[in-house]
Design a protein around this motif. Sequence first.
Motif, mmCIF file in Angstrom:
data_model
loop_
_atom_site.group_PDB
_atom_site.id
_atom_site.type_symbol
_atom_site.label_atom_id
_atom_site.label_comp_id
_atom_site.label_asym_id
_atom_site.label_seq_id
_atom_site.Cartn_x
_atom_site.Cartn_y
_atom_site.Cartn_z
ATOM 1 N N GLY A 195 0.791 -1.224 0.000
ATOM 2 C CA GLY A 195 0.000 0.000 0.000
ATOM 3 C C GLY A 195 0.819 1.267 0.000
ATOM 4 O O GLY A 195 0.275 2.360 -0.072
ATOM 5 N N LEU A 196 2.148 1.152 0.057
ATOM 6 C CA LEU A 196 3.000 2.329 0.113
ATOM 7 C C LEU A 196 3.220 2.911 -1.276
ATOM 8 O O LEU A 196 3.285 2.193 -2.264
ATOM 9 C CB LEU A 196 4.356 1.978 0.733
ATOM 10 C CG LEU A 196 4.339 1.429 2.151
ATOM 11 C CD1 LEU A 196 5.769 1.097 2.585
ATOM 12 C CD2 LEU A 196 3.701 2.403 3.119
ATOM 13 N N THR A 197 3.381 4.219 -1.327
ATOM 14 C CA THR A 197 3.719 4.859 -2.598
ATOM 15 C C THR A 197 5.201 4.666 -2.865
ATOM 16 O O THR A 197 5.970 4.296 -1.976
ATOM 17 C CB THR A 197 3.407 6.366 -2.563
ATOM 18 O OG1 THR A 197 4.271 6.974 -1.601
ATOM 19 C CG2 THR A 197 1.953 6.629 -2.208
ATOM 20 N N ALA A 198 5.612 4.930 -4.080
ATOM 21 C CA ALA A 198 7.021 4.779 -4.445
ATOM 22 C C ALA A 198 7.909 5.647 -3.562
ATOM 23 O O ALA A 198 9.015 5.257 -3.205
ATOM 24 C CB ALA A 198 7.208 5.125 -5.919
ATOM 25 N N ASN A 204 -8.090 1.450 -3.132
ATOM 26 C CA ASN A 204 -8.208 2.732 -3.827
ATOM 27 C C ASN A 204 -9.568 3.027 -4.454
ATOM 28 O O ASN A 204 -9.903 4.200 -4.626
ATOM 29 C CB ASN A 204 -7.133 2.823 -4.910
ATOM 30 C CG ASN A 204 -5.752 2.891 -4.323
ATOM 31 O OD1 ASN A 204 -5.308 3.935 -3.892
ATOM 32 N ND2 ASN A 204 -5.082 1.755 -4.260
ATOM 33 N N LEU A 205 -10.337 2.017 -4.827
ATOM 34 C CA LEU A 205 -11.620 2.268 -5.491
ATOM 35 C C LEU A 205 -12.828 1.771 -4.705
ATOM 36 O O LEU A 205 -13.911 2.341 -4.831
ATOM 37 C CB LEU A 205 -11.659 1.615 -6.875
ATOM 38 C CG LEU A 205 -10.829 2.243 -7.983
ATOM 39 C CD1 LEU A 205 -11.045 1.505 -9.293
ATOM 40 C CD2 LEU A 205 -11.135 3.708 -8.150
ATOM 41 N N LEU A 206 -12.662 0.712 -3.957
ATOM 42 C CA LEU A 206 -13.784 0.127 -3.217
ATOM 43 C C LEU A 206 -14.301 1.113 -2.184
ATOM 44 O O LEU A 206 -13.523 1.690 -1.430
ATOM 45 C CB LEU A 206 -13.320 -1.164 -2.531
ATOM 46 C CG LEU A 206 -14.405 -1.974 -1.841
ATOM 47 C CD1 LEU A 206 -15.347 -2.608 -2.855
ATOM 48 C CD2 LEU A 206 -13.776 -3.053 -0.982
ATOM 49 N N LEU A 253 -3.375 -6.100 -8.208
ATOM 50 C CA LEU A 253 -4.480 -5.253 -8.654
ATOM 51 C C LEU A 253 -5.705 -5.415 -7.766
ATOM 52 O O LEU A 253 -6.369 -4.422 -7.435
ATOM 53 C CB LEU A 253 -4.845 -5.563 -10.109
ATOM 54 C CG LEU A 253 -6.038 -4.772 -10.656
ATOM 55 C CD1 LEU A 253 -5.721 -3.283 -10.719
ATOM 56 C CD2 LEU A 253 -6.450 -5.301 -12.013
ATOM 57 N N VAL A 254 -6.013 -6.630 -7.349
ATOM 58 C CA VAL A 254 -7.175 -6.859 -6.486
ATOM 59 C C VAL A 254 -7.046 -6.037 -5.203
ATOM 60 O O VAL A 254 -7.996 -5.369 -4.783
ATOM 61 C CB VAL A 254 -7.345 -8.366 -6.178
ATOM 62 C CG1 VAL A 254 -8.346 -8.589 -5.054
ATOM 63 C CG2 VAL A 254 -7.781 -9.108 -7.433
ATOM 64 N N PHE A 255 -5.865 -6.055 -4.595
ATOM 65 C CA PHE A 255 -5.677 -5.284 -3.366
ATOM 66 C C PHE A 255 -5.628 -3.785 -3.655
ATOM 67 O O PHE A 255 -6.120 -2.983 -2.865
ATOM 68 C CB PHE A 255 -4.426 -5.748 -2.615
ATOM 69 C CG PHE A 255 -4.660 -7.069 -1.951
ATOM 70 C CD1 PHE A 255 -5.407 -7.157 -0.789
ATOM 71 C CD2 PHE A 255 -4.174 -8.232 -2.511
ATOM 72 C CE1 PHE A 255 -5.657 -8.381 -0.186
ATOM 73 C CE2 PHE A 255 -4.411 -9.461 -1.925
ATOM 74 C CZ PHE A 255 -5.164 -9.538 -0.757
#
Length: 120
Positions: A40-43, A67-69, A60-62
């Motif tokens: 979940g961390l950004t670059a 991010n969208l759910l 992608l599922v996570f």
Amino acid sequence: MSSLSLKIEFGGGLELLFSNQRSHRVTISAHVPTSTSEAGLTAKERDADAPTKPADLAYLVFWLRDNLLKERAELFVESGTVRPGILVLINDADWELEGEGEYELKNGDEIVFISTLHGG
């Protein structure tokens, strides 16, 4: 850092969990952490030397969950993968034929999630 542009579609009622929006265009990193604790961390937040791997469907599922759910994650993800009863298509092919979560995403892929479970 390179990125992937993907088309994501939800059907069979799953769209209700994603802002009642059936189709989404998303851009994700082409390479993601090998460690799930860093997923979940950004670059910028990750250690630059941390090992990475090509983005796959499991990632992608996570990413979609985080991010969208909008509600009720348990209706989309269970035991580290999509919940049983959700059909997943990768470019119109069943994900079981493509390696399921291990499928390495490619720029322009279309991923469709369809719930086959309906109450009555």
